[in-house]
Design a protein around this motif. Structure first.
Motif, short mmCIF file in Angstrom:
data_model
loop_
_atom_site.label_atom_id
_atom_site.label_comp_id
_atom_site.label_asym_id
_atom_site.label_seq_id
_atom_site.Cartn_x
_atom_site.Cartn_y
_atom_site.Cartn_z
N ALA A 136 36.37 35.85 46.38
CA ALA A 136 35.81 37.19 46.26
C ALA A 136 36.65 38.26 46.94
O ALA A 136 36.50 39.45 46.62
CB ALA A 136 34.39 37.22 46.82
N GLY A 137 37.53 37.89 47.85
CA GLY A 137 38.33 38.90 48.55
C GLY A 137 39.81 38.62 48.56
O GLY A 137 40.55 39.28 49.29
N VAL A 166 49.93 36.08 48.63
CA VAL A 166 48.48 36.17 48.75
C VAL A 166 48.12 37.48 49.43
O VAL A 166 48.71 37.86 50.44
CB VAL A 166 47.91 34.99 49.55
CG1 VAL A 166 46.40 35.13 49.74
CG2 VAL A 166 48.24 33.68 48.85
N GLY A 167 47.14 38.20 48.85
CA GLY A 167 46.70 39.47 49.41
C GLY A 167 45.19 39.57 49.43
O GLY A 167 44.49 38.90 48.67
N ARG A 168 44.70 40.42 50.32
CA ARG A 168 43.26 40.64 50.43
C ARG A 168 42.89 41.94 49.73
O ARG A 168 43.57 42.97 49.89
CB ARG A 168 42.84 40.71 51.89
CG ARG A 168 43.16 39.47 52.71
CD ARG A 168 42.17 38.37 52.44
NE ARG A 168 40.81 38.75 52.83
CZ ARG A 168 39.74 38.02 52.60
NH1 ARG A 168 39.86 36.85 51.97
NH2 ARG A 168 38.54 38.43 52.97
N SER A 169 41.81 41.91 48.95
CA SER A 169 41.35 43.10 48.25
C SER A 169 39.88 42.95 47.89
O SER A 169 39.46 41.91 47.36
CB SER A 169 42.18 43.35 46.99
OG SER A 169 41.66 44.44 46.26
N ARG A 170 39.11 44.01 48.16
CA ARG A 170 37.69 44.00 47.77
C ARG A 170 37.54 44.09 46.26
O ARG A 170 36.49 43.75 45.70
CB ARG A 170 36.96 45.16 48.45
CG ARG A 170 36.77 44.97 49.95
CD ARG A 170 36.13 46.17 50.58
NE ARG A 170 36.99 47.34 50.47
CZ ARG A 170 36.69 48.54 50.98
NH1 ARG A 170 35.53 48.71 51.61
NH2 ARG A 170 37.52 49.55 50.86
N ASP A 171 38.59 44.54 45.58
CA ASP A 171 38.52 44.66 44.12
C ASP A 171 38.51 43.30 43.43
O ASP A 171 38.29 43.22 42.20
CB ASP A 171 39.70 45.48 43.60
CG ASP A 171 39.65 46.92 44.09
OD1 ASP A 171 38.53 47.40 44.37
OD2 ASP A 171 40.72 47.53 44.21
#
Length: 743
Positions: A192-193, A159-164
């Motif tokens: 969403a993130g 699991v990763g966080r990304s604004r994309d």
């Protein structure tokens, strides 16, 4: 028919297999389970399973992860699938999992406890959600930046966080690696993130393996070869230094005991003062204080203003030989249910943890110390680890789930403390410690005594009034030298300095000038310098001209004739009264006793205070010492279960299984069970079963009030007891029901 549930598998297991399970998971045996179904239910609880996983190595846990990746917690999985995920033969690890009832089943139908997914976490082996459509996915056409994103997620958390991830766009409009991977379906959008790497993509990046190659085998532990005698001598040297530092602590706290903090423990200021006076760092000072208290040499005085004060055990410890003193401290350290290394860390409330406080208490600390030392004991004699960090890595591989967040720190602290105590040296165990781990105190003491340098009977007196001890002194000589000189520097050769103050101290202790001259004359291997002789004589010439004494009470009277009458009375001899001035008598006896004696002899004395006023010395009531409030017990390792106890538990389980698989006929309730039926009918049923060698189904309440059901074959019924063919005795008043077992 293959076992489909854990209870079925346990029911079909041999007695030896059940015994191995109960030894590996001791909590399952208490209280004895009534049958295999209860045993399986107990084995499947989260707490029990988590404890069972603590002893498993990284490879075994990797096989468990592979089973969960293959969903063995919900359906049967073939061995070939696990082998494919691991890339090695998983059967040795599977045997360890089966011996703990974490996994079970034949090679074509392996299963694991459903609760293991909850314990391991949502991402076994670091793999995310399964997307079956991605099976066999090709990744050759991905760009370097896209591969970098996937690689980062494949090697860590999926699991990763990304604004994309805020907006999912078609591939032709995607401008960033995350957007392109989302468009291709190689990443899953969670919100969403947040994005998640599908399991199939991660396996493709890992070459189809659920674990790294490092998990398959234990790391090498580089070692240095040493002569065992060299190790023993090095350990003895460290032990002697630690004993000297402990003696210094006891001397300092005898003269000026540090206060106990209101919340308990030793204040930072007092710890730093101790470290400065003993010439060690705060970590060593903490260890010294913890072991002094742990060994009972120092204790909380428990007074109105409590202090850390040496106890009466200190004198016997100081009078013991060095080997015995080391044995006391080493044994205390091994059994100490505390972690001195935690001192100085921050607790959950971000407050500093202080020495001698309850925050250092860890009941499992002795087990963790022995685990580290036992890993060194497994090395060949004389072999020592090159690096503590390499040992940390090996022990982490052997039991990655054991020890929690302090797992690695505990190993470092144990190695540092053991080296300071002389419990290890040069990265391995001396002979004395090996014996101590085997609980052979006599051999441990003998080995340490042999390794320590032999005490010497002489010193070297220098012209600058220093006295050099080229090794450990004989206890009697060491006491004499410490009386007349102060330690200036310590080590393998201790340097003392004689001053006017130290000579005066020796004279105050009752030594005479002639005795001091004789001490240095006989014990010095070098000529005694004239300056030392002059110093002793000069101090002795001025010593004692003004004398003081102790008196518990005094009598004063302006009438010298009355005082003379008191001195002529037998009461004066009884209470050791003596005149020190024409109008003053003194006595070593407390004033209240002296006054009672004078009144009994016919005198009429009065007590006075420092201001001259009359005092009332009548007793105010009986007093008792305050009791200690510390009633905590140290939890000991329960150790292995007695084989007879295990056999009893297994027999109990087997009896319960027989009950669960047999049909019973019409039930007869006994009066003792509250059924109120005819005793004659009951006795007739049991007698018939005994005569026909029939099995009987009985309800039984044991001495602990636990109800159970058993199937027995009566051999004799009489005298209020049912005796089975297996020599089991069942008091009739504890049998609640009985029925013949139907074929």
């Amino acid at each position: 028919m293959p076992a489909t549930s854990l209870a079925d598998w346990l029911r079909s297991a041999s007695d030896d297999e059940l015994a191995a399970l109960l030894q590996a998971r001791r909590d399952l045996a208490t209280p004895p389970p009534s049958d295999s179904t209860v045993l399986a239910t107990r084995a499947g609880t989260a707490g029990s399973t988590a404890r069972a996983l603590e002893e498993l190595d990284t490879f075994t846990l990797a096989v468990l992860d592979a089973l969960l990746v293959a969903d063995a917690d919900t359906e049967a999985v073939p061995l070939s699938r696990v082998e494919e995920l691991i890339g090695a033969d998983p059967r040795p690890a599977l045997e360890r999992l089966k011996s703990r009832a974490v996994a079970w089943g034949d090679d074509d139908a392996l299963r694991v406890l459903p609760v293991t997914r909850e314990i391991v976490g949502p991402y076994p082996a670091g793999l995310g959600v399964s997307v079956p459509e991605l099976a066999g996915v090709e990744l050759a056409e991905l760009s370097e930046d896209e591969r970098g994103v996937l690689g980062a997620l494949a090697s860590g958390s999926p699991v990763g966080r990304s604004r994309d991830a805020a907006v999912q766009v078609p591939l032709e409009r995607a401008t960033t690696p995350v957007q392109r991977l989302l468009a291709r379906g190689l990443l899953v959008r969670r919100d969403a993130g947040t994005v998640e790497l599908p399991r199939e993509v991660a396996l493709a990046l890992r070459g189809g393996r659920s674990c790294s190659p490092d998990a398959l085998r234990e790391p090498e532990l580089p070692v240095h070869p040493h002569q065992q005698s060299t190790v023993d001598e090095a350990a003895a040297g460290e032990a002697m230094e630690f004993l000297r530092q402990t003696e210094k602590l006891l001397m300092l706290w005898s003269e000026q005991p540090p206060p106990v903090l209101k919340a308990g423990g030793l204040g930072v200021r007092e710890l730093r003062r101790l470290a400065r006076d003993v010439e060690v760092d705060d970590t060593r000072a903490t260890l010294l204080a913890e072991l002094a208290v742990g060994a009972g040499l120092v204790a909380d005085s428990g007074s109105t203003t409590p202090e850390w004060v040496p106890t009466t055990l200190t004198d016997s410890w100081l009078a013991s030989a060095p080997g015995q003193r080391w044995l006391t401290l080493a044994q205390t350290w091994l059994e100490l249910p505390r972690l001195p290394g935690l001192a100085g860390q921050r607790d959950a409330k971000d407050k500093p943890i202080i020495p001698l406080s309850d925050d250092l208490r860890r009941p499992l600390a002795p087990l963790n110390r022995r685990r580290v030392l036992n890993s060194l004991a497994d090395l060949r004699p004389g072999e020592g680890v090159k690096s503590v960090e390499e040992l940390v890595g090996v022990l982490a591989w052997r039991a990655p789930r054991r020890g929690g967040r302090l797992r690695d720190e505990t190993v470092r602290w144990t190695m540092a403390e053991a080296a300071a105590l002389g419990v290890i040296a040069l990265g391995t165990l001396p002979t004395a410690t090996k014996a101590l781990l085997d609980d052979d105190r006599t051999r441990a003491l003998s080995a340490m005594v042999d390794a320590m340098p032999a005490p010497i009977d002489h010193v070297l007196v220098q012209a600058d009034l220093t006295v050099v001890a080229p090794g450990p002194l004989e206890p009697e000589l060491a006491t004499e030298i410490k009386t007349v000189a102060d330690v200036e520097s310590a080590g393998h050769a201790t340097v003392y300095r004689v001053t006017e103050a130290t000579v005066r101290r020796a004279l105050d202790a009752g030594r005479t000038a002639d005795e001091l001259h004789e001490l240095f004359g006989k014990r010095s291997a070098t000529p005694v310098p004239q300056s030392l002789t002059y110093l002793i004589d000069d101090v002795a010439r001025r010593h004692g001209r003004l004398r003081g004494g102790a008196a518990a009470s005094f009598l004063r009277c302006d009438d010298e004739v009355l005082l003379a009458e008191v001195l002529g009375n037998p009461v004066a001899q009884e209470y050791e009264l003596r005149r020190i001035a024409p109008t003053v008598l003194v006595s070593p006896v407390p004033l209240a006793e002296v006054l009672d004696g004078l009144r009994a002899a016919g005198f009429a004395p009065a007590a006075e205070g420092p201001d001259g006023r009359v005092l009332d010395l009548r007793p105010s009531g009986r007093r008792i010492p305050a009791r200690s409030k510390n009633n905590r017990r140290v939890l000991a390792d329960p150790g292995a279960i007695d084989p007879e106890q295990i056999a009893t538990v297994i027999a109990h389980v087997r009896a319960g299984d027989r009950v669960a698989t047999r049909r019973r006929g019409k039930e007869v309730r006994l009066p003792g069970g509250g059924g109120g039926s005819d005793t004659a009918a009951t006795m007739a049923l049991l007698a018939r079963a005994s005569r026909e060698k029939r099995e009987v189904w009985i309800g039984f309440v044991d001495a602990h009030g636990t109800a159970s059901q058993r199937i027995v074959t009566p051999a004799h019924v009489g005298g209020g007891v049912l005796l089975s063919t297996e020599d089991e005795r069942f008091p009739l008043h504890r049998i609640t029901s009985a029925a013949l077992v139907e074929d």
